[in-house]
Structures are given as C-alpha cells and as structure tokens.
Design a protein around this motif. Structure first.
Motif, PDB file in Angstrom:
ATOM      1  N   UNK A 114       0.932  -9.387  -0.445  1.00 33.86           N
ATOM      2  CA  UNK A 114       2.479  -9.357  -1.080  1.00 33.86           C
ATOM      3  C   UNK A 114       3.337  -9.838   0.243  1.00 33.86           C
ATOM      4  N   UNK A 115       2.993 -11.226   0.210  1.00 32.05           N
ATOM      5  CA  UNK A 115       3.761 -11.850   1.637  1.00 32.05           C
ATOM      6  C   UNK A 115       5.239 -11.667   1.624  1.00 32.05           C
ATOM      7  N   UNK A 116       5.779 -11.552   0.457  1.00 32.01           N
ATOM      8  CA  UNK A 116       7.404 -11.508   0.324  1.00 32.01           C
ATOM      9  C   UNK A 116       7.670  -9.952   0.667  1.00 32.01           C
ATOM     10  N   UNK A 117       6.764  -9.110   0.466  1.00 34.64           N
ATOM     11  CA  UNK A 117       7.373  -7.578   0.546  1.00 34.64           C
ATOM     12  C   UNK A 117       7.894  -7.320   1.544  1.00 34.64           C
ATOM     13  N   UNK A 118       9.218  -6.770   1.389  1.00 39.28           N
ATOM     14  CA  UNK A 118      10.178  -6.270   2.370  1.00 39.28           C
ATOM     15  C   UNK A 118      10.529  -4.940   2.529  1.00 39.28           C
ATOM     16  N   UNK A 119      10.369  -4.317   1.504  1.00 39.03           N
ATOM     17  CA  UNK A 119      10.899  -2.869   1.271  1.00 39.03           C
ATOM     18  C   UNK A 119       9.939  -2.172   0.396  1.00 39.03           C
ATOM     19  N   UNK A 120       9.225  -0.850   0.774  1.00 38.31           N
ATOM     20  CA  UNK A 120       8.345   0.000   0.276  1.00 38.31           C
ATOM     21  C   UNK A 120       8.818   1.501   0.462  1.00 38.31           C
ATOM     22  N   UNK A 121       8.812   2.321  -0.379  1.00 34.06           N
ATOM     23  CA  UNK A 121       9.028   3.525  -0.265  1.00 34.06           C
ATOM     24  C   UNK A 121       7.948   4.416  -0.701  1.00 34.06           C
ATOM     25  N   UNK A 122       6.988   4.980   0.184  1.00 29.85           N
ATOM     26  CA  UNK A 122       5.861   5.614  -0.243  1.00 29.85           C
ATOM     27  C   UNK A 122       6.039   7.131  -0.240  1.00 29.85           C
ATOM     28  N   UNK A 123       7.336   7.741  -0.345  1.00 25.36           N
ATOM     29  CA  UNK A 123       7.310   9.205  -0.507  1.00 25.36           C
ATOM     30  C   UNK A 123       6.888   9.664  -1.647  1.00 25.36           C
ATOM     31  N   UNK A 124       6.577   8.978  -2.706  1.00 20.00           N
ATOM     32  CA  UNK A 124       6.110   9.545  -4.028  1.00 20.00           C
ATOM     33  C   UNK A 124       4.612   9.369  -4.155  1.00 20.00           C
ATOM     34  N   UNK A 125       4.171   8.941  -3.333  1.00 20.02           N
ATOM     35  CA  UNK A 125       2.724   8.398  -3.350  1.00 20.02           C
ATOM     36  C   UNK A 125       1.826   9.549  -2.432  1.00 20.02           C
ATOM     37  N   UNK A 126       1.073  10.467  -3.535  1.00 18.60           N
ATOM     38  CA  UNK A 126       0.216  11.489  -3.026  1.00 18.60           C
ATOM     39  C   UNK A 126      -1.149  10.833  -2.810  1.00 18.60           C
TER      40      UNK A 126
END
Length: 197
Positions: A114-126
């Motif tokens: 995902x070379x264009x991925x600039x933001x990710x919120x992992x708070x809901x990933x268990x």
C-alpha cells in the motif's frame, strides 16, 4: 408455507426436506443442529473490508451487502487478502467500531504494497489471537507514524518482513515487542522501530 421446499437448509446444516416432519411450523426457528433442528438461519456477523474513495474500512457486522464500494472477505493463514490487487488505490485504512470485537488470527499482508497509504488508525484492531503478522506493513513507503499501543503479540509466531520497505516510517508508539521465536532481521530487515531494547 414451506410444504414443497425439499432442499431448505437451516444455518447449522439441518436439511428440512430430509423429513416432511421438519417442514412443520414447530421447526420454523433458528437451526440448532441435531438436538434442536430448524430451517431458518440467523443473521451473523462477518469480517470483511470495503474499499471506497481511497479508504479501506474493515468491519465485523452483518451489513456487507448494503455497503458501497468493493467488498472483500478477510484472508486467513498465509493467503493474500482479496484487496491486494487494489493496493495502489488505498491511501487510508480505518477500522469500524464493530471491528473491536473481532479476533482475527492472521493479518498476513493486509497492507503490503500500500505504497500510497498515509494514515491508519489501529485502535480498533484486536491482535490478541493473531499468530501471523507477516508482511503486515511491508512496503508502506509513505506511512510515517504508527500507534502500536494496542498491539498484543503474545500469540504471534511469525512477523517476517512486517516493517520491511517502510522507508518513511519514523515513529511507532511503542516499539513492537518481538516474540521469542522471531529474529529482528526477519521482522524489520534493518528497520530500527521494532528492535527490542
């Protein structure tokens, strides 16, 4: 109502047509298997992702057919996720609040390339049940920061190349703890973020 429905099958596999007695109104309930046969199926939550407008959103609910955008099943074990063919279109990743109750066992390649991925919120990933994190962020070359404070790697046995190719990644909070079976080089391929102290 279901008199000639000989192939009607309940959610636990009860074949109503196998016995004309099962077509009786008393079996018009959720199938409970051999001990409580029925010919209805409950709505159940499923894990899936939707790509829409550059955002990949992961869900754990029963509304997949109502979502707009490309809908994908989550992968298992060492299989690439279905959205891997559209990684160039992904600029953001979000986890819906429903995903907080999900317990995936593999995150293999979820954000790989995902070379264009600039933001990710992992708070809901268990991640408490995840055993395979191989290639999780591999080649996310524009991702600069990650908040890993919710990451539980206690069951993870494979983190190979997890951060390899993350050339812009400068900060991860906190640094990820490797499992006893992992070599730092396999996880990071030289990246400083996941070195144990």
């Amino acid at each position: 109502m279901f008199r000639y429905c000989r192939v009607l099958k309940g959610g636990s596999g009860t074949l109503a047509g196998g016995s004309s007695a099962l077509l009786n109104v008393s079996y018009a309930h959720i199938d409970g298997g051999p001990t409580n046969p029925g010919y209805l199926t409950a709505d159940v939550n499923s894990l899936y992702a939707v790509l829409s407008g550059g955002t990949l959103t992961l869900y754990n609910d029963m509304y997949r057919n109502a979502r707009e955008g490309r809908v994908f099943d989550l992968n298992t074990e060492n299989n690439a996720p279905e959205w891997s063919y559209w990684t160039a279109d992904i600029s953001q990743v979000a986890f819906d609040a429903t995903f907080a109750t999900a317990k995936p066992t593999s995150t293999f390649g979820w954000f790989e390339d995902c070379t264009g991925l600039t933001a990710i919120d992992l708070s809901m990933l268990n991640t408490s049940e995840v055993t395979n994190m191989t290639y999780l962020f591999f080649s996310c070359s524009q991702l600069e920061t990650l908040d890993l404070s919710h990451f539980d790697t206690s069951r993870t046995t494979d983190m190979s190349y997890m951060f390899a190719g993350c050339s812009a990644l400068k900060a991860a909070t906190p640094s990820i703890k490797k499992t006893k079976n992992q070599d730092d080089e396999d996880i990071c391929r030289g990246h400083e973020l996941c070195r144990t102290q």
